[in-house]
Design a protein around this motif. Structure first.
Motif, PDB file in Angstrom:
ATOM      1  N   PRO A  51       0.921  -1.368  -0.056  1.00 51.81           N
ATOM      2  CA  PRO A  51      -0.045   0.054   0.034  1.00 51.81           C
ATOM      3  C   PRO A  51       0.951   1.175  -0.191  1.00 51.81           C
ATOM      4  O   PRO A  51       2.181   1.152   0.295  1.00 51.81           O
ATOM      5  CB  PRO A  51      -0.572  -0.185   1.341  1.00 51.81           C
TER       6      PRO A  51
ATOM      7  N   ASP B  68      -4.161   0.843   9.130  1.00 50.64           N
ATOM      8  CA  ASP B  68      -3.581   0.688   7.949  1.00 50.64           C
ATOM      9  C   ASP B  68      -1.923   0.226   8.147  1.00 50.64           C
ATOM     10  O   ASP B  68      -1.637  -0.672   7.114  1.00 50.64           O
ATOM     11  CB  ASP B  68      -3.445   1.810   6.998  1.00 50.64           C
TER      12      ASP B  68
ATOM     13  N   THR C  56      -0.245  -3.743   7.262  1.00 52.18           N
ATOM     14  CA  THR C  56       0.872  -3.983   6.527  1.00 52.18           C
ATOM     15  C   THR C  56       1.888  -4.639   7.075  1.00 52.18           C
ATOM     16  O   THR C  56       2.572  -5.968   6.558  1.00 52.18           O
ATOM     17  CB  THR C  56       1.390  -2.779   5.606  1.00 52.18           C
TER      18      THR C  56
ATOM     19  N   ASN D 271       3.323  -8.460   6.003  1.00 52.00           N
ATOM     20  CA  ASN D 271       4.469  -8.614   5.370  1.00 52.00           C
ATOM     21  C   ASN D 271       5.375  -8.993   6.159  1.00 52.00           C
ATOM     22  O   ASN D 271       6.594  -9.831   5.923  1.00 52.00           O
ATOM     23  CB  ASN D 271       4.996  -7.203   4.718  1.00 52.00           C
TER      24      ASN D 271
ATOM     25  N   TYR E  46       5.105   0.047   4.192  1.00 52.24           N
ATOM     26  CA  TYR E  46       5.806  -0.982   3.397  1.00 52.24           C
ATOM     27  C   TYR E  46       7.097  -1.053   3.518  1.00 52.24           C
ATOM     28  O   TYR E  46       7.771  -2.127   3.798  1.00 52.24           O
ATOM     29  CB  TYR E  46       5.490  -0.553   1.875  1.00 52.24           C
TER      30      TYR E  46
ATOM     31  N   SER F 123       7.859  -2.562   6.930  1.00 57.01           N
ATOM     32  CA  SER F 123       7.620  -3.954   6.850  1.00 57.01           C
ATOM     33  C   SER F 123       8.909  -4.786   6.161  1.00 57.01           C
ATOM     34  O   SER F 123       9.550  -5.782   6.519  1.00 57.01           O
ATOM     35  CB  SER F 123       6.406  -4.330   6.317  1.00 57.01           C
TER      36      SER F 123
END
Length: 258
Positions: free
Chosen positions: A92, A108, A112, A116, A164, A167
């Motif tokens: 995302p 959110d 993630t 991940n 992202y 992660s």
């Protein structure tokens, strides 16, 4: 590790990098267990790869019971798991503050990280437990190989990639200590950090968009191919001296801010 004697478990195995990896392993003679959330696509992939040496299990990487059950099903069908390739993940994009300076929803970010990072760790730890009870596959005492998927964003996250990038940086950070933890058991752990890869989603974009994405790639000046990711998976599995390493697969790319 001889690929013709390998049983591999691939998460996210029905699309993108996971699908390319499953194809390459199957073509090289391995037995493949696909873990994915898309049941309809999973059955299609089994038909494509061949029902004799392919198994699909619907499983959420975050769910301990579902992953444990998938591992048992894979062992029941193929007896062992020698290779685990974690490709399941989401990417995302959201800035910390929007145009009105409202903060991004915490859930959110957590979502993630859960898929991940926590998901990759969950699969790896449960597969490692299964591998630890297996007989060694060679004279050096090797029992298994775990390959996680990070990203160059784990080093050079772009604007909007906080979740992202965090992660994927976590996966990079897991690599060496996980390899050290599992070394006495003969289990190797490595990570691949891809750059901008030509997955079906990206290849469906207009040509000018693809060119913009590959602009900062040094050489070859193009998107990476999922098949190149799969080739690296096979090399890592076969090269017993690769351990505790994160390998960038990016054509010399260093990501700009945006």
């Amino acid at each position: 590790m001889k690929i013709t004697e390998v049983t591999a478990l691939v998460t996210g195995g029905c699309s993108g990098l996971g699908h390319a990896t499953a194809i390459a392993l199957s073509q090289a003679g391995a037995k493949v267990c696909l873990l994915d959330m898309n049941e309809a696509l999973g059955q299609q992939r089994v038909e494509e790869l061949g029902t004799e040496n392919t198994l699909f299990v619907r499983a959420d990487v975050r769910n301990e019971d579902e992953i444990s059950s998938a591992i048992r099903q894979c062992q029941s069908r193929f007896n062992h798991i020698h290779l685990c390739v974690n490709c399941a993940g989401i990417a995302p994009a959201k800035r910390i503050l929007n145009k009105e300076n409202a903060p991004a929803p915490l859930q959110d970010f957590q979502h993630t990280i859960d898929i991940n990072l926590v998901g990759s760790f969950n699969v790896a730890r449960l597969v490692a437990s299964a591998m630890a009870t297996q007989s060694a596959v060679n004279d050096e005492g090797e029992r298994g190989v775990i390959i996680n998927t990070a990203s160059v964003a784990g080093y050079e996250g772009q604007i909007g990639q906080t979740a992202y990038a965090a992660s994927k940086a976590g996966i990079i950070g897991l690599t060496l200590p996980m390899a050290r933890d599992l070394a006495p058991l003969g289990i190797r752990v490595n990570t691949i950090a891809p750059g901008v890869m030509g997955t079906p989603m990206l290849l469906a974009m207009p040509e000018h968009v693809q060119q913009a994405l590959s602009h900062n790639v040094q050489f070859p000046k193009r998107l990476g191919l999922p098949e190149e990711f799969a080739k690296l998976v096979i090399h890592i599995a076969q090269n017993a001296y690769l351990n505790g390493e994160t390998i960038r697969l990016d054509g010399g790319l260093r990501m700009p801010p945006k």
